[in-house]
Design a protein around this motif. Structure first.
Motif, short mmCIF file in Angstrom:
data_model
loop_
_atom_site.label_atom_id
_atom_site.label_comp_id
_atom_site.label_asym_id
_atom_site.label_seq_id
_atom_site.Cartn_x
_atom_site.Cartn_y
_atom_site.Cartn_z
N PHE A 90 22.98 10.82 -34.75
CA PHE A 90 23.05 9.93 -34.66
C PHE A 90 23.23 9.01 -35.75
N ASP A 122 6.85 11.65 -35.07
CA ASP A 122 8.44 11.65 -34.96
C ASP A 122 8.97 11.94 -33.73
N GLY A 124 12.24 13.45 -31.57
CA GLY A 124 13.31 13.17 -31.60
C GLY A 124 13.52 12.69 -33.12
N THR A 125 13.84 12.34 -34.19
CA THR A 125 14.46 12.44 -34.50
C THR A 125 15.21 11.91 -35.24
N ILE A 130 13.73 7.41 -39.27
CA ILE A 130 11.97 7.02 -38.74
C ILE A 130 10.88 7.37 -40.20
N GLU A 147 12.81 17.91 -33.96
CA GLU A 147 13.91 17.28 -33.27
C GLU A 147 15.00 19.00 -32.60
N SER A 149 18.18 19.60 -31.91
CA SER A 149 19.84 19.54 -32.04
C SER A 149 19.95 20.89 -32.90
N LEU A 172 10.63 18.40 -28.08
CA LEU A 172 9.41 17.79 -27.56
C LEU A 172 8.85 17.72 -26.83
N PRO A 190 14.31 7.64 -27.82
CA PRO A 190 14.52 9.21 -27.51
C PRO A 190 15.85 8.37 -26.83
N PRO A 191 17.01 9.57 -25.96
CA PRO A 191 18.21 9.46 -25.77
C PRO A 191 17.55 8.12 -24.39
C1 LIG Z 1 18.55 7.86 -30.38
S1 LIG Z 1 18.67 9.49 -31.40
C2 LIG Z 1 17.68 9.31 -32.24
C3 LIG Z 1 17.49 9.81 -33.76
C4 LIG Z 1 16.55 9.49 -34.47
N1 LIG Z 1 15.30 9.02 -34.50
C5 LIG Z 1 16.69 7.40 -34.94
O1 LIG Z 1 16.63 6.60 -34.69
O2 LIG Z 1 18.41 7.54 -35.88
C6 LIG Z 1 17.43 10.53 -30.22
C7 LIG Z 1 17.55 11.71 -31.47
O3 LIG Z 1 16.18 12.62 -29.59
C8 LIG Z 1 17.22 13.94 -29.91
N2 LIG Z 1 16.19 15.22 -28.47
C9 LIG Z 1 17.30 14.72 -27.66
N3 LIG Z 1 16.35 14.96 -26.94
C10 LIG Z 1 15.51 16.27 -27.19
C11 LIG Z 1 14.25 17.11 -27.04
N4 LIG Z 1 14.56 17.26 -25.69
N5 LIG Z 1 13.01 17.30 -28.12
C12 LIG Z 1 13.52 17.17 -29.60
N6 LIG Z 1 14.62 16.22 -29.68
C13 LIG Z 1 15.81 15.76 -28.58
C14 LIG Z 1 18.56 14.68 -30.54
O4 LIG Z 1 18.70 15.40 -30.32
C15 LIG Z 1 19.08 13.14 -30.97
O5 LIG Z 1 18.79 13.39 -32.56
#
Ligand SMILES: C[S@@+](CC[C@H](N)C(=O)[O-])C[C@H]1O[C@@H](n2cnc3c(N)ncnc32)[C@H](O)[C@@H]1O
Length: 289
Positions: A90, A122, A124-125, A130, A147, A149, A172, A190-191
């Motif tokens: 992302f 942090d 979902g990094t 961040i 994270e 992925s 997470l 998060p997403p």
């Molecule tokens: C919107 S992106 C934000 C990435 C970063 N924090 C930023 O603000 O640029 C959401 C992140 O959460 C991760 N993610 C989604 N579901 C997750 C989970 N269950 N556990 C850990 N990470 C997760 C995704 O792979 C993605 O990298």
């Protein structure tokens, strides 16, 4: 504004015609990337020739097909740091800088209050943007980044190397059990986009940000519910959580936190464009009655 003639003006016109939101800015950054000069130095640039002309034309073509600018130049700026980005991770957004700034301010306040090493998590990094910004601006904090992925983890590993941030692979939902009840600040971007909003999402995000980073169930709240549960588990009494959300979730996300007796001081924060952007809450000090 009158467009400058030369490669910059032509490229900006091409990008504008392709529907790119900030054509002048993007053309300038692509040209600076090709010339390897700071973007404020590209104005006096002569006509391009040879390999540089070809490289610039190729980048402008790709941008006109709506590849994200940051994928083309390979980096994204975030607060005072830069991170490597590309396919599979992302691209950090400027609006998230506010959430990071909120966490940095909380960690700084704790240090001022005599906490030796505030613990910040942090969730979902992604690229690590961040976590890297927090480590950069508040080096006394102990920062963890989680994270899921593998593709994103590869970028985060490179971006966080040498920063002192502890990067953990995993979901997470179950992350960092060894820190249960001890964390001072939890934050997450998060997403959160509801699947119903698919059509309204910019092509750059929809086609190039990973799906796991964008979508989260039909109402867009699935990952936020998990962040709420994980923050409740990780935070010490009095610890705080900050969670980014979509413009349309400025009431639903605070309500999601306020529905639990463990949270107090629930409030929402607006971004620089005055759109609802992130919710914060504090873990109740005394057991909820
Ligand atoms: C919107 S992106 C934000 C990435 C970063 N924090 C930023 O603000 O640029 C959401 C992140 O959460 C991760 N993610 C989604 N579901 C997750 C989970 N269950 N556990 C850990 N990470 C997760 C995704 O792979 C993605 O990298």
């Amino acid at each position: 504004m009158t467009r400058r003639p030369g490669p910059l003006g032509e490229a900006a016109a091409r990008l504008a015609a392709a529907g790119v939101a900030s054509p002048e800015h993007d053309a300038r950054l692509l040209l600076a990337h090709v010339l390897r000069v700071p973007h404020l130095r590209v104005d006096g640039c002569p006509e391009l020739a040879g390999a540089q002309a070809e490289a610039f034309a190729d980048l402008v073509d790709r941008r006109a097909r709506r590849e994200p600018l940051q994928h083309l130049i390979g980096t994204a700026a975030f607060r005072y740091v830069e991170v490597e980005v590309g396919p599979g991770v992302f691209v950090p957004r400027p609006e998230t800088e506010l959430l990071a700034g909120w966490a940095i301010a909380r960690a700084t306040a704790l240090l001022t209050a005599g906490v030796e090493q505030p613990i910040v998590v942090d969730l979902g990094t992604g690229s690590g943007a961040i976590a890297k910004a927090i480590a950069d601006e508040q080096p006394q904090a102990r920062v963890y980044a989680v994270e899921l992925s593998d593709a994103a983890l590869a970028y985060a590993g490179r971006n966080l190397a040498g920063t002192g941030v502890e990067l953990r692979a995993g979901d997470l939902a179950e992350s960092l059990p060894e820190l249960d009840g001890r964390v001072d600040v939890v934050l997450a971007n998060p997403p959160y986009i509801p699947l119903s909003e698919y059509e309204s999402v910019a092509v750059e995000a929809r086609d190039h940000d990973p799906a796991i980073a964008l979508w989260s169930g039909t109402d867009g709240h699935d990952a936020i519910r998990t962040v709420e549960r994980t923050a409740r588990r990780l935070l010490r009494p009095g610890g705080v959580v900050g969670c980014e959300h979509a413009d349309s979730q400025g009431e639903s996300v605070p309500a999601l936190f306020a529905a639990r007796p463990e949270w107090v001081d629930v409030r929402d924060h607006r971004d620089l464009a005055d759109r609802p952007r992130f919710t914060t809450a504090r873990r109740r000090e005394s057991p909820a009655r």
